[in-house]
Design a protein around this motif. Structure first.
Motif, mmCIF file in Angstrom:
data_model
loop_
_atom_site.group_PDB
_atom_site.id
_atom_site.type_symbol
_atom_site.label_atom_id
_atom_site.label_comp_id
_atom_site.label_asym_id
_atom_site.label_seq_id
_atom_site.Cartn_x
_atom_site.Cartn_y
_atom_site.Cartn_z
ATOM 1 N N GLY A 107 65.697 -50.796 34.189
ATOM 2 C CA GLY A 107 65.119 -51.578 35.272
ATOM 3 C C GLY A 107 63.663 -51.281 35.543
ATOM 4 O O GLY A 107 63.096 -51.825 36.469
ATOM 5 N N VAL A 108 63.041 -50.419 34.745
ATOM 6 C CA VAL A 108 61.632 -50.110 34.897
ATOM 7 C C VAL A 108 60.855 -51.020 33.947
ATOM 8 O O VAL A 108 61.397 -51.529 32.983
ATOM 9 N N LEU A 109 59.591 -51.213 34.219
ATOM 10 C CA LEU A 109 58.762 -52.106 33.412
ATOM 11 C C LEU A 109 58.591 -51.636 31.970
ATOM 12 O O LEU A 109 58.597 -50.440 31.701
ATOM 13 N N THR A 110 58.386 -52.577 31.081
ATOM 14 C CA THR A 110 57.963 -52.272 29.718
ATOM 15 C C THR A 110 56.445 -52.408 29.711
ATOM 16 O O THR A 110 55.907 -53.415 30.173
ATOM 17 N N VAL A 111 55.750 -51.384 29.234
ATOM 18 C CA VAL A 111 54.287 -51.380 29.203
ATOM 19 C C VAL A 111 53.860 -51.645 27.766
ATOM 20 O O VAL A 111 54.187 -50.884 26.864
ATOM 21 N N ARG A 112 53.115 -52.744 27.575
ATOM 22 C CA ARG A 112 52.683 -53.130 26.233
ATOM 23 C C ARG A 112 51.164 -53.023 26.112
ATOM 24 O O ARG A 112 50.444 -53.418 27.020
ATOM 25 N N ASP A 113 50.699 -52.530 24.980
ATOM 26 C CA ASP A 113 49.284 -52.448 24.636
ATOM 27 C C ASP A 113 48.429 -51.782 25.717
ATOM 28 O O ASP A 113 47.390 -52.309 26.116
ATOM 29 N N PRO A 114 48.825 -50.605 26.203
ATOM 30 C CA PRO A 114 48.009 -49.936 27.223
ATOM 31 C C PRO A 114 46.744 -49.334 26.626
ATOM 32 O O PRO A 114 46.766 -48.782 25.531
ATOM 33 N N TRP A 115 45.627 -49.474 27.354
ATOM 34 C CA TRP A 115 44.372 -48.883 26.917
ATOM 35 C C TRP A 115 43.489 -48.582 28.121
ATOM 36 O O TRP A 115 43.691 -49.114 29.206
ATOM 37 N N VAL A 116 42.531 -47.698 27.906
ATOM 38 C CA VAL A 116 41.574 -47.282 28.931
ATOM 39 C C VAL A 116 40.183 -47.480 28.362
ATOM 40 O O VAL A 116 39.930 -47.194 27.191
ATOM 41 N N LYS A 117 39.273 -47.951 29.186
ATOM 42 C CA LYS A 117 37.878 -48.095 28.774
ATOM 43 C C LYS A 117 37.255 -46.698 28.693
ATOM 44 O O LYS A 117 37.290 -45.931 29.659
ATOM 45 N N ALA A 118 36.693 -46.354 27.543
ATOM 46 C CA ALA A 118 36.033 -45.059 27.380
ATOM 47 C C ALA A 118 34.856 -44.970 28.351
ATOM 48 O O ALA A 118 34.164 -45.959 28.594
ATOM 49 N N ALA A 119 34.649 -43.786 28.932
ATOM 50 C CA ALA A 119 33.555 -43.571 29.893
ATOM 51 C C ALA A 119 33.179 -42.100 29.894
ATOM 52 O O ALA A 119 34.037 -41.226 29.754
ATOM 53 N N ASP A 120 31.883 -41.828 30.069
ATOM 54 C CA ASP A 120 31.418 -40.442 30.113
ATOM 55 C C ASP A 120 31.597 -39.807 31.484
ATOM 56 O O ASP A 120 31.842 -38.608 31.596
ATOM 57 N N LYS A 121 31.442 -40.612 32.544
ATOM 58 C CA LYS A 121 31.545 -40.079 33.911
ATOM 59 C C LYS A 121 31.776 -41.232 34.870
ATOM 60 O O LYS A 121 31.790 -42.403 34.479
#
Length: 183
Positions: free
Chosen positions: A49-63
């Protein structure tokens, strides 16, 4: 002419082979009942019953700030509301893009993100997203971040998102969310 010993083993071997074949064909069919899946897998989460997470990503950042994105699938029969987000690299909030003073600006999304039953919701640049603020360390392309979602019913779900370079979606922030776009 085959020996008595050969015939004695031939019939049980044929029966065992037929049973294995029947079991494998049945396993591939759709019986309407969920098949066993390893705990923690996307299918196990969806079955629970929990969500399926597809194609997760984070924008790279220095600070400063960055954001996480994914497609969320709710295969259940009831709506699921995400009310919070945490990560070990920053404080985090659920954000949206909205008109503020005639300009599109980023702000905290009141009420969270609702993923309707049997549907999907996109966390994407220029739309709803998970905002990571006050980074405690750089997030470099290729890094893997654990992100935990909190749902309205108190359940949580952690997924891993990979950081990648991204130069689009240079949004402005609503008052109180900083003076510069996400880096």
């Amino acid at each position: 002419m085959p020996s008595t010993t050969s015939r004695r083993f031939l019939r049980p071997a044929a029966l065992i082979g037929a049973a294995v074949l029947a079991a494998s064909v049945t396993a591939c069919g759709s019986s309407g009942t969920p098949s066993a899946v390893p705990p923690g897998s996307a299918s196990a989460s969806a079955a629970a019953g929990v969500l399926t997470v597809r194609d997760p990503w984070v924008k790279a950042a220095d600070k400063g700030m960055t954001a996480a994105f994914a497609t969320l699938a709710n295969d259940g029969d009831t709506d699921i509301t995400i009310t919070g987000v945490t990560t070990d690299v920053s404080r985090a909030e659920i954000h949206e893009m909205a008109m503020t003073g005639g300009t599109m600006a980023m702000r905290q999304k009141q009420g969270g993100v609702v993923v309707a039953a049997r549907s999907r919701a996109a966390l994407e640049p220029g739309g709803d997203h998970l905002m990571l603020m006050d980074l405690t360390r750089p997030v470099r392309a290729g890094d893997q971040l654990d992100i935990t979602l909190t749902f309205a019913d108190g359940r949580t779900q952690t997924f891993t998102a990979v950081a990648k370079p991204f130069t689009g979606a240079q949004e402005t922030y609503a008052p109180g969310h900083g003076a510069s776009p996400a880096s």
